[in-house]
Write an enzyme that holds these catalytic residues in place. Structure first.
Site, PDB file in Angstrom:
ATOM      1  N   HIS A 198     -80.328 -38.877 -45.265  1.00  0.00           N
ATOM      2  CA  HIS A 198     -80.391 -37.521 -44.683  1.00  0.00           C
ATOM      3  C   HIS A 198     -79.313 -36.677 -45.374  1.00  0.00           C
ATOM      4  CE1 HIS A 198     -79.623 -34.451 -41.573  1.00  0.00           C
ATOM      5  NE2 HIS A 198     -80.812 -34.737 -41.090  1.00  0.00           N
ATOM      6  N   ASP A 226     -74.731 -44.662 -41.006  1.00  0.00           N
ATOM      7  CA  ASP A 226     -75.267 -43.519 -40.268  1.00  0.00           C
ATOM      8  C   ASP A 226     -76.324 -44.077 -39.312  1.00  0.00           C
ATOM      9  OD1 ASP A 226     -76.829 -41.461 -39.335  1.00  0.00           O
ATOM     10  OD2 ASP A 226     -77.128 -40.494 -41.275  1.00  0.00           O
ATOM     11  N   GLN A 274     -80.593 -42.704 -36.353  1.00  0.00           N
ATOM     12  CA  GLN A 274     -81.964 -43.114 -35.982  1.00  0.00           C
ATOM     13  C   GLN A 274     -82.015 -44.558 -35.499  1.00  0.00           C
ATOM     14  OE1 GLN A 274     -84.286 -40.988 -35.728  1.00  0.00           O
ATOM     15  NE2 GLN A 274     -83.607 -39.283 -36.992  1.00  0.00           N
ATOM     16  N   LYS A 289     -80.227 -37.550 -29.709  1.00  0.00           N
ATOM     17  CA  LYS A 289     -81.381 -38.388 -30.075  1.00  0.00           C
ATOM     18  C   LYS A 289     -81.464 -39.608 -29.146  1.00  0.00           C
ATOM     19  CE  LYS A 289     -80.892 -37.274 -35.011  1.00  0.00           C
ATOM     20  NZ  LYS A 289     -81.908 -36.309 -35.365  1.00  0.00           N
ATOM     21  N   CYS A 333     -84.843 -32.751 -43.779  1.00  0.00           N
ATOM     22  CA  CYS A 333     -83.440 -32.749 -44.241  1.00  0.00           C
ATOM     23  C   CYS A 333     -83.177 -33.966 -45.125  1.00  0.00           C
ATOM     24  CB  CYS A 333     -82.457 -32.694 -43.075  1.00  0.00           C
ATOM     25  SG  CYS A 333     -82.655 -31.244 -42.044  1.00  0.00           S
TER      26      CYS A 333
HETATM   27  N1  C6P Z   1     -82.219 -35.901 -38.173  1.00  0.00           N
HETATM   28  C1  C6P Z   1     -84.545 -35.334 -37.959  1.00  0.00           C
HETATM   29  O1  C6P Z   1     -85.470 -34.614 -37.573  1.00  0.00           O
HETATM   30  P1  C6P Z   1     -77.237 -34.293 -36.231  1.00  0.00           P
HETATM   31  O2  C6P Z   1     -78.037 -33.090 -36.634  1.00  0.00           O
HETATM   32  O3  C6P Z   1     -75.794 -34.194 -36.636  1.00  0.00           O
HETATM   33  O4  C6P Z   1     -77.433 -34.682 -34.805  1.00  0.00           O
HETATM   34  O5  C6P Z   1     -77.887 -35.523 -37.051  1.00  0.00           O
HETATM   35  C2  C6P Z   1     -77.988 -35.467 -38.448  1.00  0.00           C
HETATM   36  C3  C6P Z   1     -78.695 -36.665 -38.959  1.00  0.00           C
HETATM   37  C4  C6P Z   1     -78.008 -37.589 -39.711  1.00  0.00           C
HETATM   38  N2  C6P Z   1     -78.565 -38.720 -40.141  1.00  0.00           N
HETATM   39  C5  C6P Z   1     -79.845 -39.014 -39.856  1.00  0.00           C
HETATM   40  C6  C6P Z   1     -80.423 -40.301 -40.326  1.00  0.00           C
HETATM   41  C7  C6P Z   1     -80.603 -38.118 -39.104  1.00  0.00           C
HETATM   42  O6  C6P Z   1     -81.871 -38.405 -38.832  1.00  0.00           O
HETATM   43  C8  C6P Z   1     -80.026 -36.902 -38.660  1.00  0.00           C
HETATM   44  C9  C6P Z   1     -80.842 -35.880 -37.913  1.00  0.00           C
HETATM   45  C10 C6P Z   1     -83.150 -35.017 -37.512  1.00  0.00           C
HETATM   46  O7  C6P Z   1     -84.747 -36.297 -38.679  1.00  0.00           O
HETATM   47  C11 C6P Z   1     -82.818 -33.569 -37.663  1.00  0.00           C
HETATM   48  S1  C6P Z   1     -82.706 -33.049 -39.333  1.00  0.00           S
END
Ligand code: C6P
Length: 414
Positions: A131, A208, A211, A234, A372
């Site tokens: 991401h 990270d 997910q 999430k 993203c």
């Molecule tokens: N992915 C998706 O629709 P934040 O925005 O800080 O809560 O998370 C960022 C982020 C970082 N790493 C991974 C693997 C992610 O999936 C995400 C967020 C969302 O897939 C929004 S772009």
């Protein structure tokens, strides 16, 4: 797809669905089929009610004032830290730092660890499936320090090529940062094995877990990662709150990310000394209600059982993969052996944004775009995909509705 533990006979998806008010609504005159939990999960009554109660009956600041309300708020706030430590099997609660989310957690490490320990000519390793949140902070650091970003390649199925990964690790590598689960194509990466390989060469490892943490049991001691980050929103919690776990030695050695109130030990105009961890990394009045809401979300998830969540979502993944594979013209991007409940797909001749719009007309909410993760899209030669992502509150009937809506979309474009 990976084997999962068996689903407990007590798991009742309809009962669970009743906990989520949004799931009962209609969209465009059709029952909502919410398949966008990888973007953000829906919230159960328990979390909404807890936050309402805090705001309406208990509201106060934390860790500053000595009145009763503040003492109670601080107790609830620090209670979440203990719950998160238990969730991740962290050895100590001071290893849990509250952030705004995964993005801020990674930026905190890129700043606090990176700016101190990464220098000119050093290397940082990420994977081809990351991401943007796990690319851009490292790239910014590399640009600033004259360091180099190196990328673990991925095969056509979406699996990282571990032989190539091993070749990237050398005496200049300062940190490896890899997603536990790819948000764009769903691959569960073998992070435990990858961490061991990095540690054999004395290299730090950030996972990270955006997910992963809401969908499976995560044990940071078993993984032996140096850092683990995830987002509350999430995981059935509120937005604006995330978690950074770190090993004590490295957290203590790192510089703070933000300066301000509550992260200090003493301040004069000549010099500031910092508070011990975790507070060194928690400047300013925090997202108090969100932290407390996250605590309730964790209790809620644990009440269902992360092993039940993983087992049910795996069933949904297998069923969804079958349903989509049987539709002519649909191509699934990401066919790794070990996958989480995320299905990215394209339909021949139809732009993913049109797929998203037409599915929405049928009440089916998916994400369409680059997720993203533009380098992932580039790797598979597509500008974007449509993505259905499942949570433990989804049903097989909803997957059937997705399949029907896709068939209808194809007919519109025929
Ligand atoms: N992915 C998706 O629709 P934040 O925005 O800080 O809560 O998370 C960022 C982020 C970082 N790493 C991974 C693997 C992610 O999936 C995400 C967020 C969302 O897939 C929004 S772009």
């Amino acid at each position: 797809m990976s084997a999962q533990t068996a689903l407990a006979p007590t798991f009742d998806v309809e009962k669970i669905r009743a906990d989520f008010p949004t799931l009962a609504r209609e969209v465009n005159g059709k029952p909502l089929v919410y398949l966008d939990s990888a973007a953000t999960s829906q919230k159960p009554h328990a979390v909404i009610d807890r936050m309402t109660k805090f705001y309406s009956e208990e509201y106060s600041t934390v860790r500053r004032s000595i009145h009763l309300l503040s003492a109670k708020a601080t107790q609830a706030y620090e209670g979440t830290r203990r719950l998160v430590a238990k969730l991740l099997n962290a050895p100590e609660t001071r290893q849990i730092i509250f952030t705004k989310g995964t993005t801020e957690g990674i930026n905190l490490v890129a700043h606090g660890f990176g700016r101190k320990f990464v220098g000119e000519g050093d290397e940082i390793v990420v994977s081809a499936t990351e991401h943007h949140a796990n690319i851009v902070p490292w790239q910014m650091l590399c640009n600033e320090k004259g360091a180099k970003l190196r990328v673990i390649p991925v095969n056509d199925a979406g699996e990282l090529i571990l032989e190539e990964y091993e070749k990237l690790l050398n005496e200049r590598t300062k940190i490896v940062a890899v997603g536990h689960v790819s948000n764009a194509i769903g691959t569960i990466h073998p992070v435990k094995e990858m961490i061991a390989l990095a540690h054999a060469k004395g290299i730090r490892f950030l996972v990270d877990g955006a997910q992963a943490a809401p969908h499976m049991n995560v044990d940071v001691q078993d993984l032996d990662c140096d850092f683990y980050v995830f987002s509350g929103h999430k995981a059935c919690g509120p937005t604006g709150i995330g978690i950074l776990y770190g090993k004590v030695d490295i957290l203590e050695a790192m510089d703070p990310f933000l300066g301000g109130g509550d992260m200090i030990e003493s301040v004069t105009f000549e010099k500031t000394t910092y508070a011990p961890i975790p507070h060194k990394f928690e400047a300013g009045t925090p997202a108090i209600a969100d932290v407390i809401g996250l605590g309730t979300a964790i209790e809620y998830l644990q009440g269902i059982g992360l092993e039940n969540i993983a087992a049910w979502e795996h069933e949904l993944l297998e069923y969804g993969t079958k349903v989509l594979s049987e539709i002519p013209g649909v191509k699934i991007i990401g066919t790794a052996k070990h996958k989480a409940a995320i299905i990215s797909f394209t339909i021949e001749g139809i732009h993913p944004h049109d797929i998203g719009t037409l599915l929405d007309n049928e009440g089916v909410a998916v994400r369409a775009g680059h997720h993203c993760a533009q380098p992932v899209m580039a790797r598979y030669g597509v500008p974007a995909t449509a993505r259905a992502s499942f949570a433990f509150y989804n049903t097989k009937a909803e997957i059937d509705a997705l399949g029907q809506a896709i068939r209808k979309t194809i007919e519109v474009f025929a």
